[in-house]
Design an enzyme around this catalytic site. Structure first.
Site, PDB file in Angstrom:
ATOM      1  CG  HIS A   1      -7.225  -6.838   2.596  1.00 19.30           C
ATOM      2  ND1 HIS A   1      -6.217  -7.308   1.783  1.00 19.30           N
ATOM      3  CD2 HIS A   1      -6.897  -5.551   2.877  1.00 19.30           C
ATOM      4  CE1 HIS A   1      -5.327  -6.352   1.579  1.00 19.30           C
ATOM      5  NE2 HIS A   1      -5.707  -5.274   2.233  1.00 19.30           N
TER       6      HIS A   1
ATOM      7  CE  LYS B   1      -0.777   2.266  -5.349  1.00 18.62           C
ATOM      8  NZ  LYS B   1      -1.668   1.699  -4.340  1.00 18.62           N
TER       9      LYS B   1
ATOM     10  NE  ARG C   1      -1.993  -2.622   7.891  1.00 22.08           N
ATOM     11  CZ  ARG C   1      -1.725  -2.682   6.614  1.00 22.08           C
ATOM     12  NH1 ARG C   1      -1.441  -3.835   6.054  1.00 22.08           N
ATOM     13  NH2 ARG C   1      -1.716  -1.610   5.860  1.00 22.08           N
TER      14      ARG C   1
ATOM     15  CB  SER D   1      -0.791  -6.717  -0.008  1.00 16.48           C
ATOM     16  OG  SER D   1      -2.142  -6.786   0.369  1.00 16.48           O
TER      17      SER D   1
HETATM   18  P1  ADP Z   1      -2.091  -2.932   1.943  1.00 14.55           P
HETATM   19  O1  ADP Z   1      -1.246  -3.095   0.724  1.00 14.55           O
HETATM   20  O2  ADP Z   1      -1.449  -2.071   2.995  1.00 14.55           O
HETATM   21  O3  ADP Z   1      -2.609  -4.224   2.477  1.00 14.55           O
HETATM   22  P2  ADP Z   1      -4.607  -2.096   0.678  1.00 14.55           P
HETATM   23  O4  ADP Z   1      -4.782  -0.833  -0.113  1.00 14.55           O
HETATM   24  O5  ADP Z   1      -4.722  -3.339  -0.102  1.00 14.55           O
HETATM   25  O6  ADP Z   1      -3.262  -1.984   1.495  1.00 14.55           O
HETATM   26  O7  ADP Z   1      -5.626  -2.120   1.899  1.00 14.55           O
HETATM   27  C1  ADP Z   1      -6.952  -1.701   1.833  1.00 14.55           C
HETATM   28  C2  ADP Z   1      -7.427  -1.297   3.208  1.00 14.55           C
HETATM   29  O8  ADP Z   1      -7.305  -2.409   4.094  1.00 14.55           O
HETATM   30  C3  ADP Z   1      -6.613  -0.182   3.847  1.00 14.55           C
HETATM   31  O9  ADP Z   1      -7.488   0.600   4.607  1.00 14.55           O
HETATM   32  C4  ADP Z   1      -5.639  -0.922   4.730  1.00 14.55           C
HETATM   33  O10 ADP Z   1      -5.190  -0.128   5.810  1.00 14.55           O
HETATM   34  C5  ADP Z   1      -6.517  -2.057   5.209  1.00 14.55           C
HETATM   35  N1  ADP Z   1      -5.732  -3.223   5.642  1.00 14.55           N
HETATM   36  C6  ADP Z   1      -4.717  -3.822   5.013  1.00 14.55           C
HETATM   37  N2  ADP Z   1      -4.233  -4.865   5.737  1.00 14.55           N
HETATM   38  C7  ADP Z   1      -4.984  -4.917   6.872  1.00 14.55           C
HETATM   39  C8  ADP Z   1      -4.967  -5.754   8.053  1.00 14.55           C
HETATM   40  N3  ADP Z   1      -4.085  -6.721   8.193  1.00 14.55           N
HETATM   41  N4  ADP Z   1      -5.887  -5.503   9.013  1.00 14.55           N
HETATM   42  C9  ADP Z   1      -6.770  -4.488   8.864  1.00 14.55           C
HETATM   43  N5  ADP Z   1      -6.825  -3.678   7.798  1.00 14.55           N
HETATM   44  C10 ADP Z   1      -5.947  -3.874   6.807  1.00 14.55           C
END
Ligand code: ADP
Length: 170
Positions: free
Chosen positions: A22, A46, A98, A136
């Site tokens: 992130h 959630k 990803r 996450s």
């Molecule tokens: P997650 O639980 O899958 O990490 P989030 O809702 O917290 O999802 O993620 C927010 C945004 O960041 C989404 O667009 C998700 O695809 C993206 N994201 C999550 N992890 C990564 C990563 N390792 N690299 C790039 N983008 C990411």
């Protein structure tokens, strides 16, 4: 003509907890867009490991430490992301992707948001390969079973996550 460089962009997510993946997207997006609003989704349906305020604190603390980054704001949103975008005058939702498996879900979500408000566009930014496998939910699991997460999240997040998985009801 308005160019991308003057746009206000929102980057929404659960960030439960925020990971290095992130933060990489935040850093890279801050270098392109004039204003980046990281939007912490707080959906009452959630169940999160960290409250919205805790996620807010983790992201703001980290973003404050980014050198030369002064155009990132963090907000908590409890409604529809497109409504939030309209409210603050953002025209673009940024999402990180990803593997191809993310794309199905992300593509559907972007269609849904487009149906709700066609004035708001979704843009995708591919992950850096270093963060390809960071998720996450996976990191929470690794932490729960005592695995090393020091390369996956910043030290401040690691500390909070380790404390939380030891006392999951807190
Ligand atoms: P997650 O639980 O899958 O990490 P989030 O809702 O917290 O999802 O993620 C927010 C945004 O960041 C989404 O667009 C998700 O695809 C993206 N994201 C999550 N992890 C990564 C990563 N390792 N690299 C790039 N983008 C990411």
């Amino acid at each position: 003509m308005t160019t991308l460089s003057v746009m206000k962009v929102i980057y929404p997510g659960s960030f439960d907890p925020p990971t290095n993946g992130h933060f990489d997207i935040i850093n890279r997006a801050a270098a392109i867009f004039e204003q980046l609003e990281v939007v912490i989704a707080d959906n009452p349906r959630k169940k999160y490991l960290f409250s919205a305020d805790e996620r807010f604190e983790m992201i703001t603390t980290m973003v404050r430490e980014f050198p030369n980054v002064h155009n990132v704001q963090v907000t908590i949103c409890r409604g529809l992301i497109v409504d939030f975008a309209e409210k603050i005058g953002a025209k673009v939702i940024l999402r990180g992707v990803r593997a191809l498996s993310d794309f199905d879900y992300e593509f559907e979500l972007s269609m849904m948001n487009r149906a709700l408000d066609p004035k708001i566009e979704t843009l995708f930014m591919p992950t850096d390969q270093k963060y390809f496998v960071l998720r996450s939910s996976g990191i929470k699991e690794v932490a729960t079973f005592g695995g090393d997460i020091s390369e996956m999240v910043p030290p401040g997040v690691e500390k909070k996550l380790l404390a939380r998985v030891k006392q999951p009801d807190k």
